[in-house]
Design a protein around this motif. Sequence first.
Motif, PDB file in Angstrom:
ATOM      1  N   SER A   1      -1.720  -1.946   9.414  1.00  0.00           N
ATOM      2  CA  SER A   1      -2.537  -0.775   9.179  1.00  0.00           C
ATOM      3  C   SER A   1      -3.739  -1.099   8.312  1.00  0.00           C
ATOM      4  O   SER A   1      -4.755  -0.455   8.394  1.00  0.00           O
ATOM      5  CB  SER A   1      -1.691   0.304   8.506  1.00  0.00           C
ATOM      6  OG  SER A   1      -1.028  -0.251   7.411  1.00  0.00           O
TER       7      SER A   1
ATOM      8  N   ASP B   1       0.829  -1.195   0.000  1.00  0.00           N
ATOM      9  CA  ASP B   1       0.000   0.000   0.000  1.00  0.00           C
ATOM     10  C   ASP B   1       0.863   1.242   0.000  1.00  0.00           C
ATOM     11  O   ASP B   1       2.063   1.198   0.296  1.00  0.00           O
ATOM     12  CB  ASP B   1      -0.991   0.002   1.163  1.00  0.00           C
ATOM     13  CG  ASP B   1      -0.294   0.183   2.494  1.00  0.00           C
ATOM     14  OD1 ASP B   1       0.908  -0.090   2.570  1.00  0.00           O
ATOM     15  OD2 ASP B   1      -0.959   0.593   3.442  1.00  0.00           O
ATOM     16  N   LEU B   2       0.237   2.323  -0.389  1.00  0.00           N
ATOM     17  CA  LEU B   2       0.941   3.587  -0.478  1.00  0.00           C
ATOM     18  C   LEU B   2      -0.081   4.671  -0.136  1.00  0.00           C
ATOM     19  O   LEU B   2      -1.274   4.504  -0.396  1.00  0.00           O
ATOM     20  CB  LEU B   2       1.470   3.769  -1.901  1.00  0.00           C
ATOM     21  CG  LEU B   2       2.711   4.631  -2.090  1.00  0.00           C
ATOM     22  CD1 LEU B   2       3.865   4.116  -1.252  1.00  0.00           C
ATOM     23  CD2 LEU B   2       3.131   4.622  -3.555  1.00  0.00           C
TER      24      LEU B   2
ATOM     25  N   ARG C   1       7.296   9.833   2.568  1.00  0.00           N
ATOM     26  CA  ARG C   1       7.366   9.146   3.855  1.00  0.00           C
ATOM     27  C   ARG C   1       8.805   8.867   4.204  1.00  0.00           C
ATOM     28  O   ARG C   1       9.605   8.529   3.348  1.00  0.00           O
ATOM     29  CB  ARG C   1       6.625   7.816   3.774  1.00  0.00           C
ATOM     30  CG  ARG C   1       5.161   8.003   3.971  1.00  0.00           C
ATOM     31  CD  ARG C   1       4.470   6.661   3.992  1.00  0.00           C
ATOM     32  NE  ARG C   1       3.197   6.839   4.666  1.00  0.00           N
ATOM     33  CZ  ARG C   1       3.013   6.566   5.934  1.00  0.00           C
ATOM     34  NH1 ARG C   1       3.997   6.112   6.669  1.00  0.00           N
ATOM     35  NH2 ARG C   1       1.838   6.754   6.490  1.00  0.00           N
ATOM     36  N   LYS C   2       9.068   9.011   5.454  1.00  0.00           N
ATOM     37  CA  LYS C   2      10.409   8.616   5.896  1.00  0.00           C
ATOM     38  C   LYS C   2      10.421   7.112   6.076  1.00  0.00           C
ATOM     39  O   LYS C   2       9.510   6.546   6.651  1.00  0.00           O
ATOM     40  CB  LYS C   2      10.747   9.310   7.215  1.00  0.00           C
ATOM     41  CG  LYS C   2      11.104  10.761   7.011  1.00  0.00           C
ATOM     42  CD  LYS C   2      11.408  11.406   8.350  1.00  0.00           C
ATOM     43  CE  LYS C   2      11.278  12.899   8.241  1.00  0.00           C
ATOM     44  NZ  LYS C   2      10.615  13.476   9.383  1.00  0.00           N
ATOM     45  N   ILE C   3      11.451   6.507   5.585  1.00  0.00           N
ATOM     46  CA  ILE C   3      11.526   5.052   5.719  1.00  0.00           C
ATOM     47  C   ILE C   3      12.328   4.729   6.981  1.00  0.00           C
ATOM     48  O   ILE C   3      13.368   5.308   7.211  1.00  0.00           O
ATOM     49  CB  ILE C   3      12.150   4.407   4.469  1.00  0.00           C
ATOM     50  CG1 ILE C   3      11.228   4.653   3.272  1.00  0.00           C
ATOM     51  CG2 ILE C   3      12.348   2.920   4.669  1.00  0.00           C
ATOM     52  CD1 ILE C   3      11.836   4.351   1.939  1.00  0.00           C
TER      53      ILE C   3
ATOM     54  N   ARG D   1      -5.382   6.071   1.192  1.00  0.00           N
ATOM     55  CA  ARG D   1      -4.552   4.875   1.217  1.00  0.00           C
ATOM     56  C   ARG D   1      -4.994   3.934   0.092  1.00  0.00           C
ATOM     57  O   ARG D   1      -6.163   3.575   0.012  1.00  0.00           O
ATOM     58  CB  ARG D   1      -4.697   4.175   2.562  1.00  0.00           C
ATOM     59  CG  ARG D   1      -3.716   3.044   2.773  1.00  0.00           C
ATOM     60  CD  ARG D   1      -4.036   2.307   4.031  1.00  0.00           C
ATOM     61  NE  ARG D   1      -3.758   3.081   5.233  1.00  0.00           N
ATOM     62  CZ  ARG D   1      -2.577   3.069   5.864  1.00  0.00           C
ATOM     63  NH1 ARG D   1      -1.609   2.334   5.400  1.00  0.00           N
ATOM     64  NH2 ARG D   1      -2.402   3.765   6.945  1.00  0.00           N
TER      65      ARG D   1
ATOM     66  N   VAL E   1       4.868   0.537   5.724  1.00  0.00           N
ATOM     67  CA  VAL E   1       3.504   0.285   6.166  1.00  0.00           C
ATOM     68  C   VAL E   1       3.201  -1.182   5.928  1.00  0.00           C
ATOM     69  O   VAL E   1       3.433  -1.696   4.850  1.00  0.00           O
ATOM     70  CB  VAL E   1       2.505   1.141   5.353  1.00  0.00           C
ATOM     71  CG1 VAL E   1       1.195   1.221   6.094  1.00  0.00           C
ATOM     72  CG2 VAL E   1       3.070   2.511   5.127  1.00  0.00           C
ATOM     73  N   SER E   2       2.689  -1.839   6.904  1.00  0.00           N
ATOM     74  CA  SER E   2       2.467  -3.276   6.754  1.00  0.00           C
ATOM     75  C   SER E   2       0.992  -3.595   6.867  1.00  0.00           C
ATOM     76  O   SER E   2       0.142  -2.717   6.906  1.00  0.00           O
ATOM     77  CB  SER E   2       3.245  -4.025   7.824  1.00  0.00           C
ATOM     78  OG  SER E   2       2.623  -3.778   9.053  1.00  0.00           O
TER      79      SER E   2
ATOM     80  N   HIS F   1      -7.970   6.183  12.808  1.00  0.00           N
ATOM     81  CA  HIS F   1      -7.585   4.930  12.189  1.00  0.00           C
ATOM     82  C   HIS F   1      -8.745   4.292  11.449  1.00  0.00           C
ATOM     83  O   HIS F   1      -8.643   3.186  10.961  1.00  0.00           O
ATOM     84  CB  HIS F   1      -7.037   3.971  13.241  1.00  0.00           C
ATOM     85  CG  HIS F   1      -5.700   4.420  13.752  1.00  0.00           C
ATOM     86  ND1 HIS F   1      -4.625   4.590  12.922  1.00  0.00           N
ATOM     87  CD2 HIS F   1      -5.286   4.747  15.001  1.00  0.00           C
ATOM     88  CE1 HIS F   1      -3.589   4.998  13.644  1.00  0.00           C
ATOM     89  NE2 HIS F   1      -3.967   5.109  14.894  1.00  0.00           N
TER      90      HIS F   1
ATOM     91  N   MET G   1       8.289   3.433   3.123  1.00  0.00           N
ATOM     92  CA  MET G   1       7.108   2.605   2.880  1.00  0.00           C
ATOM     93  C   MET G   1       7.065   1.426   3.834  1.00  0.00           C
ATOM     94  O   MET G   1       6.974   0.297   3.444  1.00  0.00           O
ATOM     95  CB  MET G   1       7.132   2.100   1.447  1.00  0.00           C
ATOM     96  CG  MET G   1       6.653   3.125   0.474  1.00  0.00           C
ATOM     97  SD  MET G   1       6.489   2.377  -1.122  1.00  0.00           S
ATOM     98  CE  MET G   1       8.092   2.625  -1.794  1.00  0.00           C
TER      99      MET G   1
END
Lengths: 569, 312
Positions: B7, A454-455, A567-569, A504, B3-4, A527, B1
């Motif tokens: 979420s 996802d992004l 986004r910060k990784i 999202r 995000v897993s 959320h 990235m």
Amino acid sequence: MAEPAYTVASDSETTGEEKLSATFSETAIGIDIGTSQCSVAVWNGSQVELLKNTRNQKMMRSYVTFKDENPSGGVSSQLANEQDVLSGAAIFNMKRLIGRVDTDPVVHSSKSLPFLVQTLGIGVRPLIAALVNNVWRSTTPEEVVAIFLVELKAMAEIRLKRPIKNVVLTIPASFSRFQLTRIERACAMAGLHVLRLMPEPTAVALLYAQQNASQNTNTGSEKIALIFNMGAGYCDVAVTATAGGVSQIKALAGSAIGGEDLLQNMMRHLLPDSESLLTSCGLDDIKSVGLLRVATQEAIHSLSSQTNVQVDVDLGNGTKICKVVDRGEFEEVNQDVFDKCASLIIQCLHDAKVDTEDVSDVIVVGGCSYIPKIKSLVMSTCKKQELYKGMNPLEAAVSGAALEGAVASGLSDPFGSLDLLTIQATPLAIGIRADGNNFVPIIPRSTTMPAQKDLIFTTAHDNQAEALIIVYEGEGKKVEENHLLGYFKITGIPLAPKGVPEIRVILDIDASSVLRVLAGVLMPGSHQPVNPVMGVRMPTVDDGHGWCAEALNRVYGSTLDLVTVQRKI
Amino acid sequence: MSVSAVSISQFSLPKAFQVEDHFTAISKPIWRWRRQGCPASRFRCGKREAWKMKATNMGKNYYELLGVSVDSNAQKIKQAYRNLQKKYHPDVAGQEGHEYTLKLNEAYKVLMRENLRKEYDASIGEMRGNYSSSSLGRTSSWNGPLRPQGLFVDENACIGCRECVHHASSTFIFDEALGCARVKLQYGDDEQKIEVSVDSCPVNCIHWVENEELPVLEFLIQPQPKEGFGIFGGGWERPANVFMAAKSFNKQTHNENHGRNSRASTVEEEETPAQAKARADASRKINMEAASGLFSRFWQWQNKPFWGEKEE
């Protein structure tokens, strides 16, 4: 309740569960529909067996002739001679045309085929027609493939003495998801249920995994193989890591180049104005093109075993070609094709993060594997002295498909010959349009399947209440260079300054390669999605999809745009 | 990235996103087998629900998911990944395997890339700091998929008969220095061999314990250097009843985590191995007082489990 005669791949929601529920009953057969040749194989309980037609052939030419009311394909019909295929009534090379729009260069190059391929250049399906009794009878690539599949199915049913429903088909790695839906539709028209669509080199990889597993049963050592598969229509490369019967696809690369390009380049070389032959679409012109085609094809075949060949053909319209062609000439006129092949190999090795010295076997299969230049090119690119020898180049893909058919049908083998698994990877990146006209990949190419990524995106304008999610597949940076898969709108974004709402987007690909796109709106600090999440199974586009992106752009401009969130990784 | 799937579950999506269900589905056959196979070892430290709850957290630890130890090399991880894929890949297991395979792919990707693995190790470093890293080589590693229970040898009770090593040589090893057996590789042998080896123990010191208990038990059973005063004391010691010690250890960890969570904004403190040891020592002392004889206490334990066992 009686079994339905066939299942139709629906355009909308056909869930993976439905797909799977019907499967575990019989051994699925493997079918390799090539651009020029087809074959069928099945697991017979102890090994893979290729099915032969009534003329005792394992390989059947892929064409359909529309001579009378009932079109007939190359499986059953007996042809008087090669030229009969080229009378304008036979349609072939459909694998190159299926699912392509008339702005596609591959479609344009198909115009030199001895039947009608009419393009208008507006992004719709090209018109394809066969000449029957001096009338152009229109057809579609799906129909042609379906007619052919019906014959293959009938042949297999006679050989196996049971009804055939489930099939595993091999497809080129470079096929877009839209093209896959066309293949599925052709199967549905033929009353076949597609269990799996396997990229051709991955089918070869499965066969390789089986051969390796049977050779050294208990050594857990991993072997990396590069598979190069070049047929008449497509060239595919895969890098696979194999151990203990598990073939893990590390990377895939493919392109619509193949023997057909070699043939056309050669035809142009022999007769520089060969393309003008078809402009009038007369019966004589078609015959001339047909004759030239047959002569060139024979010449190329001869050049695989000898260094020069005499081409001597009378095209019937006053043109006579009498020429000696040597191998050097052939290689020179096709230099671009060979360069492209080498670049595919390099790209695939790079994607797999594998060096040439790590590769233990190089496998070259497909109809073009007989061409000496192809062999030497693959060997030099992979820095290897020899190629893997344990496979029949023409039967490898279909054998792998039959193995997958047996595995996916839930069969097991007492000797462990079916203790196999292919872990597939995505051949093309999938993403959405964002940041203006850019393609933002969400699932990169060569990602292991099943995959879920996802992004987060955000709005491009203040108080933007709606946003368009336009999904593309491909490798280009700009959306125009990629295949459109579908689009939908997210509504009800709470009014906020630009950059605040989080959108999202989740892409989910399951093991049978079904793609779902999910999109929901989140507000910072929460959320829970604001509205119900949109979930769309892709592709949703239909034949005229060349128009869609332009139409969307004209109607909405950039008002419903999205931008990526850094986004910060 | 980074995000897993965690979420994703925030979107109330259809059933595809429920990890726990898949986990329990996978673990069921093993449960059944254990019940039938080992009627003697009746005690369990937890119940199924606890496992199920824990499973969600388990999914986060990629090592546990792949069933490899934290110090495994790439070769081992690859092998474990392949073996698991062979069982749970949707081609084999059907649609149910989808979610699990997604997790596997993610875990594999991270652990196979050196930089990602380092980052990941740092993110779970807290857990490892507690017991595993200080005891490398002494803890058991896993063979095959993660299962709800593992084997544990109470080295206090072990008389060094080597029966278990004889019957299941890949699972157990004999520690010559300490004169007792120990689990080297969970499920290293086939189920029958393991069953025989457990039954063969003359003092019944091989126990099936819940997965989540295992690292604590393995940490606590190790002899710790004892501080000496002059010529008195010194040497090595371990808790006399490791199960009791583990219980209080967990309780304390739980309390601490609880406290930590309530102070949500404060920086998470990492517990050093020294602190963990101190806690273990403290609980050990409490146990020492309560205990008199090893075996009598042990039988008590078996007859009256502590974690509210439910009879099913």
